[in-house]
Write an enzyme that holds these catalytic residues in place. Structure first.
Site, PDB file in Angstrom:
ATOM      1  N   PHE A   1       0.817  -1.224   0.000  1.00 45.25           N
ATOM      2  CA  PHE A   1       0.000   0.000   0.000  1.00 45.25           C
ATOM      3  C   PHE A   1       0.847   1.269   0.000  1.00 45.25           C
ATOM      4  CE2 PHE A   1      -2.566  -3.200   2.223  1.00 45.25           C
ATOM      5  CZ  PHE A   1      -3.786  -3.071   1.572  1.00 45.25           C
TER       6      PHE A   1
ATOM      7  N   TYR B   1       0.952  11.167 -10.158  1.00 46.04           N
ATOM      8  CA  TYR B   1       0.529  10.074  -9.285  1.00 46.04           C
ATOM      9  C   TYR B   1       0.136   8.868 -10.136  1.00 46.04           C
ATOM     10  CZ  TYR B   1      -2.643   7.267  -6.462  1.00 46.04           C
ATOM     11  OH  TYR B   1      -3.274   6.214  -5.853  1.00 46.04           O
TER      12      TYR B   1
END
Ligand code: UDP
Length: 320
Positions: free
Chosen positions: A71, A139
């Protein structure tokens, strides 16, 4: 199983840690606490405070691990537009170091957190996994690069098995695990802060998109359903293969619709102001959830209202 959770002190990672501990797994968390919270890590997990790019930290958590849930990443679109180098260094550099560490320790199974942001502005809706990936912000570019790296690693290492989960908008929380970012940028926490009187007003970023009410449309998935998708993904890893799934409910809500649901469910009134578009925001993103439903048997059981209620309860309890 022994599971390493990178970013396990963060919003989604901490939910996964709690679920894995609850299922009886031995969990080690690697988190540099740059955005995560020590208190969010289930006490039954072992927390190693360190960065993915720190070889010693990896050498502490990886030995003997059966799988990695990855994550850890910087994940704020607008920030990524301002700091592309930092995003590439942290996200891609961190993943290179993690994969090298996994190879060093013979750890071959990984579930990777990717994003709908890898699609950019989609050619067609709903978005299927085979849609063109053309990110419109750093991103999304870093997440796409990491996906490509995983695919190449699976070719190079026939024992390597990966599952890529492309998240849509993750919302809600389990009891006591409220979403907390500093500064907060995400829609639902900001809206709930406005509803609680912690912000003077809520700003709608763009009301001139080509959508029915002019505001952006997103597909909101409850974090606990998302964690269930990880549990299923772990059970469906195949050596030499990378499987990819979109994770969303397949229903889009506009920003205006989310505002209305929050007003109704909290019973609070708050000021809503029109503001300029936010850089890097595609107008509309929602998935076709057929593949994850058919191949993994994923059955989400919570909707946007459940997510709003869970987050509102956590916020009001945290303020008591
Ligand atoms: N948004 C908004 N006001 C805010 C925060 C978000 O209008 O204060 C909008 C944002 O432009 C986007 C949607 O809410 O269309 C979801 O944004 P969020 O940052 O939660 O997730 P993203 O879609 O960027 O992953």
């Amino acid at each position: 199983m022994r599971i390493v959770v990178t970013g396990g002190a963060g919003y989604i990672g901490s939910h996964a840690v709690r679920a894995m501990v609850g299922a009886g797994h031995e969990v080690r968390v690697l988190d540099n606490l740059s955005t995560g919270h020590r208190a969010a890590v289930d006490p039954a997990a072992t927390l190693v405070e360190g960065d993915l790019r720190d070889r010693d930290a990896l050498d502490r958590v990886l030995p003997g691990a059966d799988a990695v849930l990855h994550f850890a990443a910087r994940s704020v679109v607008a920030e990524s537009v301002r700091q592309p180098l930092g995003y590439w260094d942290n996200n891609v550099g961190g993943t290179i170091a993690l994969l090298a560490g996994m190879a060093r320790h013979g750890v071959d199974r990984i579930v990777f957190s990717s994003t709908a942001a890898t699609y950019g502005v989609p050619d067609a809706l709903p978005i299927r996994e085979d849609a063109r990936q053309a990110p419109i912000n750093p991103y999304g570019s870093t997440k796409l690069a990491m996906e490509q790296l995983l695919a190449e690693q699976a070719v190079a290492r026939p024992t390597f098995a990966a599952c890529v989960l492309r998240y849509f908008n993750v919302v809600g929380c389990a009891p006591g695990l409220m979403e907390r970012h500093e500064p907060e940028t995400h829609l639902l926490p900001i809206l709930l802060q406005a509803a609680a009187g912690l912000r003077p007003a809520f700003q709608v970023f763009g009301e001139d998109y080509a959508t029915p009410d002019g505001t952006c449309i997103r597909d909101y998935v409850h974090v606990e359903d998302l964690v269930d998708a990880h549990v299923l993904a772990l059970a469906h890893l195949h050596p030499g293969r990378v499987s990819t799934y979109n994770v969303g409910l397949g229903r889009g809500f506009s920003v205006r619709e989310v505002v209305d649901r929050v007003r109704e469910l909290t019973g609070r009134t708050f000021e809503v102001r029109a503001a300029a578009r936010r850089e890097g925001d595609p107008p509309s993103l929602f998935t076709d959830p057929a593949r994850i439903r058919e191949e993994l048997g994923w059955r989400p059981t919570r909707d946007l209202d459940d997510a709003i209620r869970s987050a509102w309860t956590a916020l009001t309890e945290a303020r008591r």
